[in-house]
Design an enzyme around this catalytic site. Sequence first.
Site, PDB file in Angstrom:
ATOM      1  N   GLU A 250      -0.591  52.885 -15.615  1.00  0.00           N
ATOM      2  CA  GLU A 250      -0.894  53.003 -17.043  1.00  0.00           C
ATOM      3  C   GLU A 250      -1.922  51.961 -17.446  1.00  0.00           C
ATOM      4  O   GLU A 250      -1.957  50.876 -16.872  1.00  0.00           O
ATOM      5  CB  GLU A 250       0.375  52.767 -17.866  1.00  0.00           C
ATOM      6  CG  GLU A 250       1.424  53.808 -17.638  1.00  0.00           C
ATOM      7  CD  GLU A 250       2.705  53.536 -18.425  1.00  0.00           C
ATOM      8  OE1 GLU A 250       3.626  54.344 -18.313  1.00  0.00           O
ATOM      9  OE2 GLU A 250       2.767  52.509 -19.131  1.00  0.00           O
ATOM     10  N   LYS A 252      -3.338  48.910 -19.162  1.00  0.00           N
ATOM     11  CA  LYS A 252      -2.697  47.696 -19.680  1.00  0.00           C
ATOM     12  C   LYS A 252      -3.493  47.267 -20.910  1.00  0.00           C
ATOM     13  O   LYS A 252      -4.566  46.679 -20.796  1.00  0.00           O
ATOM     14  CB  LYS A 252      -2.704  46.586 -18.630  1.00  0.00           C
ATOM     15  CG  LYS A 252      -2.021  45.319 -19.082  1.00  0.00           C
ATOM     16  CD  LYS A 252      -2.017  44.292 -17.969  1.00  0.00           C
ATOM     17  CE  LYS A 252      -1.109  43.120 -18.272  1.00  0.00           C
ATOM     18  NZ  LYS A 252      -1.427  42.431 -19.514  1.00  0.00           N
ATOM     19  N   ARG A 257       2.818  43.163 -27.766  1.00  0.00           N
ATOM     20  CA  ARG A 257       3.930  44.037 -27.409  1.00  0.00           C
ATOM     21  C   ARG A 257       4.894  44.147 -28.584  1.00  0.00           C
ATOM     22  O   ARG A 257       5.169  43.165 -29.262  1.00  0.00           O
ATOM     23  CB  ARG A 257       4.667  43.433 -26.216  1.00  0.00           C
ATOM     24  CG  ARG A 257       5.770  44.310 -25.679  1.00  0.00           C
ATOM     25  CD  ARG A 257       6.346  43.671 -24.441  1.00  0.00           C
ATOM     26  NE  ARG A 257       7.250  44.535 -23.735  1.00  0.00           N
ATOM     27  CZ  ARG A 257       7.482  44.457 -22.427  1.00  0.00           C
ATOM     28  NH1 ARG A 257       6.873  43.560 -21.703  1.00  0.00           N
ATOM     29  NH2 ARG A 257       8.332  45.265 -21.849  1.00  0.00           N
ATOM     30  N   ARG A 272       7.355  40.268 -28.583  1.00  0.00           N
ATOM     31  CA  ARG A 272       7.718  39.967 -27.194  1.00  0.00           C
ATOM     32  C   ARG A 272       8.738  38.837 -27.139  1.00  0.00           C
ATOM     33  O   ARG A 272       9.607  38.784 -26.297  1.00  0.00           O
ATOM     34  CB  ARG A 272       6.447  39.570 -26.454  1.00  0.00           C
ATOM     35  CG  ARG A 272       6.706  38.833 -25.209  1.00  0.00           C
ATOM     36  CD  ARG A 272       5.814  39.270 -24.079  1.00  0.00           C
ATOM     37  NE  ARG A 272       6.373  38.813 -22.857  1.00  0.00           N
ATOM     38  CZ  ARG A 272       5.951  37.762 -22.180  1.00  0.00           C
ATOM     39  NH1 ARG A 272       4.902  37.102 -22.602  1.00  0.00           N
ATOM     40  NH2 ARG A 272       6.541  37.393 -21.093  1.00  0.00           N
ATOM     41  N   ARG A 419      11.238  39.691 -14.422  1.00  0.00           N
ATOM     42  CA  ARG A 419       9.933  39.998 -13.885  1.00  0.00           C
ATOM     43  C   ARG A 419      10.180  40.507 -12.472  1.00  0.00           C
ATOM     44  O   ARG A 419      10.632  39.775 -11.615  1.00  0.00           O
ATOM     45  CB  ARG A 419       9.077  38.728 -13.834  1.00  0.00           C
ATOM     46  CG  ARG A 419       7.625  38.979 -13.523  1.00  0.00           C
ATOM     47  CD  ARG A 419       6.837  37.679 -13.469  1.00  0.00           C
ATOM     48  NE  ARG A 419       6.757  37.016 -14.761  1.00  0.00           N
ATOM     49  CZ  ARG A 419       5.947  37.398 -15.745  1.00  0.00           C
ATOM     50  NH1 ARG A 419       5.168  38.432 -15.589  1.00  0.00           N
ATOM     51  NH2 ARG A 419       5.929  36.746 -16.885  1.00  0.00           N
ATOM     52  N   LYS A 425       1.277  44.485 -12.181  1.00  0.00           N
ATOM     53  CA  LYS A 425       0.019  44.514 -12.943  1.00  0.00           C
ATOM     54  C   LYS A 425      -1.157  44.357 -12.002  1.00  0.00           C
ATOM     55  O   LYS A 425      -1.079  43.664 -10.988  1.00  0.00           O
ATOM     56  CB  LYS A 425       0.010  43.476 -14.060  1.00  0.00           C
ATOM     57  CG  LYS A 425       0.184  42.066 -13.635  1.00  0.00           C
ATOM     58  CD  LYS A 425       0.311  41.160 -14.848  1.00  0.00           C
ATOM     59  CE  LYS A 425       0.944  39.834 -14.456  1.00  0.00           C
ATOM     60  NZ  LYS A 425       1.264  38.983 -15.570  1.00  0.00           N
TER      61      LYS A 425
HETATM   62  P1  ATP Z   1       3.617  37.921 -19.018  1.00  0.00           P
HETATM   63  O1  ATP Z   1       3.674  38.595 -17.666  1.00  0.00           O
HETATM   64  O2  ATP Z   1       4.227  36.583 -19.054  1.00  0.00           O
HETATM   65  O3  ATP Z   1       4.029  38.858 -20.092  1.00  0.00           O
HETATM   66  P2  ATP Z   1       1.163  38.429 -20.135  1.00  0.00           P
HETATM   67  O4  ATP Z   1       1.558  38.287 -21.545  1.00  0.00           O
HETATM   68  O5  ATP Z   1      -0.230  38.099 -19.725  1.00  0.00           O
HETATM   69  O6  ATP Z   1       2.114  37.621 -19.221  1.00  0.00           O
HETATM   70  P3  ATP Z   1       1.318  40.476 -18.332  1.00  0.00           P
HETATM   71  O7  ATP Z   1       2.428  40.179 -17.385  1.00  0.00           O
HETATM   72  O8  ATP Z   1      -0.050  40.210 -17.849  1.00  0.00           O
HETATM   73  O9  ATP Z   1       1.515  39.861 -19.742  1.00  0.00           O
HETATM   74  O10 ATP Z   1       1.507  41.976 -18.701  1.00  0.00           O
HETATM   75  C1  ATP Z   1       2.668  42.436 -19.308  1.00  0.00           C
HETATM   76  C2  ATP Z   1       2.344  42.778 -20.731  1.00  0.00           C
HETATM   77  O11 ATP Z   1       1.363  43.819 -20.781  1.00  0.00           O
HETATM   78  C3  ATP Z   1       3.498  43.375 -21.481  1.00  0.00           C
HETATM   79  O12 ATP Z   1       4.324  42.377 -22.007  1.00  0.00           O
HETATM   80  C4  ATP Z   1       2.833  44.209 -22.567  1.00  0.00           C
HETATM   81  O13 ATP Z   1       2.640  43.431 -23.723  1.00  0.00           O
HETATM   82  C5  ATP Z   1       1.468  44.512 -22.013  1.00  0.00           C
HETATM   83  N1  ATP Z   1       1.219  45.948 -21.765  1.00  0.00           N
HETATM   84  C6  ATP Z   1       0.079  46.601 -22.102  1.00  0.00           C
HETATM   85  N2  ATP Z   1       0.112  47.880 -21.715  1.00  0.00           N
HETATM   86  C7  ATP Z   1       1.302  48.086 -21.121  1.00  0.00           C
HETATM   87  C8  ATP Z   1       1.915  49.212 -20.502  1.00  0.00           C
HETATM   88  N3  ATP Z   1       1.299  50.393 -20.420  1.00  0.00           N
HETATM   89  N4  ATP Z   1       3.152  49.042 -19.978  1.00  0.00           N
HETATM   90  C9  ATP Z   1       3.782  47.844 -20.040  1.00  0.00           C
HETATM   91  N5  ATP Z   1       3.246  46.734 -20.609  1.00  0.00           N
HETATM   92  C10 ATP Z   1       2.016  46.841 -21.136  1.00  0.00           C
END
Ligand code: ATP
Length: 586
Positions: A250, A252, A257, A272, A419, A425
């Site tokens: 999907e 990102k 969030r 979040r 996690r 990701k």
């Molecule tokens: P953390 O991992 O600590 O959350 P971060 O805030 O940089 O670090 P990432 O781990 O990089 O977040 O990515 C997870 C975040 O991506 C989710 O918390 C959500 O906010 C965002 N996100 C965007 N699109 C999606 C998706 N399609 N599915 C799930 N999460 C998504």
Amino acid sequence: MRYSAIAESYEEIEATTKRLKMTDHLVKLLSETPYEVIDKVVYLTQGKLYPDFVGIDIGVAEKLAIRATAKATGYAERVIEGDLKQTGDLGNTTQRFLEKKAQVILFREPLTVQKVYEQLDKMAKASGSGSLDQKINLLAGLLANASPQEAKYIIRTVTGNLRLGIADMTVLDALAIAYGGGKEARDGLERAYNISSDLGEVAKTVVEKGMTGIEKLEVSIGRPIKPMLAERLSSPEEILEKLGGECIAEFKYDGERVQAHKQADNLILFSRRLENITEQYPDAVELLRKNAKVKDAIVEAEIVAIDPDTEEMKPFQELMHRRRKYGVKEAMEKYPISLFMFDVLYLNERDLTLKPYSIRHKHLERIIEQGDRVKIADYLVTDDPSELEEFFEKAVENGCEGLICKSLSKDAVYQAGARGWLWIKYKRDYKSEMTDTVDLVIVGAFYGRGKRAGTYGALLLAAYDPDEDMFKTVTRCGTGFTDEDLEKILEMMEKHRISHRHPRVQSTIEADVWFEPKAIIEIIGAEMTLSPIHVCAMDAIRKGSGLAIRFPRFTGNYRLDKLAEDATSVKEIIEMYKGQLRKVNG
Ligand code: ATP
């Protein structure tokens, strides 16, 4: 239960430096706590009255606490402040003054946990005119009936200085030992906590119903679920291997969030960090009311800032304008958003967190009616690394950070608060930041909407390739134009307008309007990325990819002094990309 039991236990906990010993003290305290107040004792030991998501703090300022201490002990505020300078801790100071006073008190009614909690709760909820006095009186009343030791902890609790260092995990350990039958119960309790975010509720459930009750604890509307998080890998091959050969990838999205709890027309939005952010996003509430075709549900989405004129996604920072208590309506109009839905955790009284993602996703598609501002996160089911790579580039091209690849296995439950490897990701390891401006040729345009109706919303821009004598698209730019610019461009481009793509222009994108390659404008972007859509530098860095400029902005400079052939060349774009490439950490 007497409050003194808690105070004594705090004293012991404070004196220990070892976590195991601390857990022992907590086990003892919780074992001695009757069912009726177990939740309150759990909140109090963490210096709270409610779980965080409720958003009620005791929050008494030190100044106010000093006044209450003065009132309860009969000493002047000045004297108390003098002592505070020595001790550095108002809890200790209050204890000292109460010890002095204790010698003259003959009788006092013992404080119960119930009573202390009730008074603190009243203080927390006091508002409006006269609330300051009310708080002082409530606190002074408590102190007047407290032992010196109790007073110390009451003061520390109300001023937010309890600091016993009891983490959520320590409480769960202690509950496992005290009521779950041993350490093995810890995982079950943790899951219950992760889906309820409420330690008091978990404590009450295990005391009343044991581990069977804990296993049956389900998600419920109004109590946020801790978010599931993603691990990270850096190649499509590794990702597919880890996910069993196939995944649903999907976009990102680069936004905020949100976990939305819907009960008929009532909606609560949690961030979040599980804060209630409903008030900040009346537009998101309205969108979900309309487009979530279901009575009760908990869904997750990314809120993304949108350019109202071009409908393009804006970077996360843009949402900062929406973080406010006042002027919400103005901010909402100026900084509109879209919702990209990516999970459903609860549906019409059914907890879906233990269902596989493939099923949850199907439910999501069924209940969400997509519209301009509410969409299911763009996705692709694939087992092919190059398809995954292409989809990744498409995501980046569209203003996303990359992909979240999710497991399609039947065990792919929603891992609340964890996690794990069910979500992986895939972000760009390399990106090239732009520091220089580029001069690009206007080869096409897209009609504007909203405020930009009647003018162009965005321009399709190209670099020049002298080897082939072609203009190759590198970006689509809708930002940085004033109203005057938009008028000027409309007028200036009219003479170059043609009915089809110019033969010297190469583009996979269909513009609304095409132009002869004549006019040049100056652009600066945030960075350069590989792109499957733009044809500038196609195959030069990677097969099947060109280069694109992300988040381009018009600098205000028209380079009408230049011939189209003087535009930044494809070669220069490649050099810029390579030259500015740097490793991005994290
Ligand atoms: P953390 O991992 O600590 O959350 P971060 O805030 O940089 O670090 P990432 O781990 O990089 O977040 O990515 C997870 C975040 O991506 C989710 O918390 C959500 O906010 C965002 N996100 C965007 N699109 C999606 C998706 N399609 N599915 C799930 N999460 C998504």
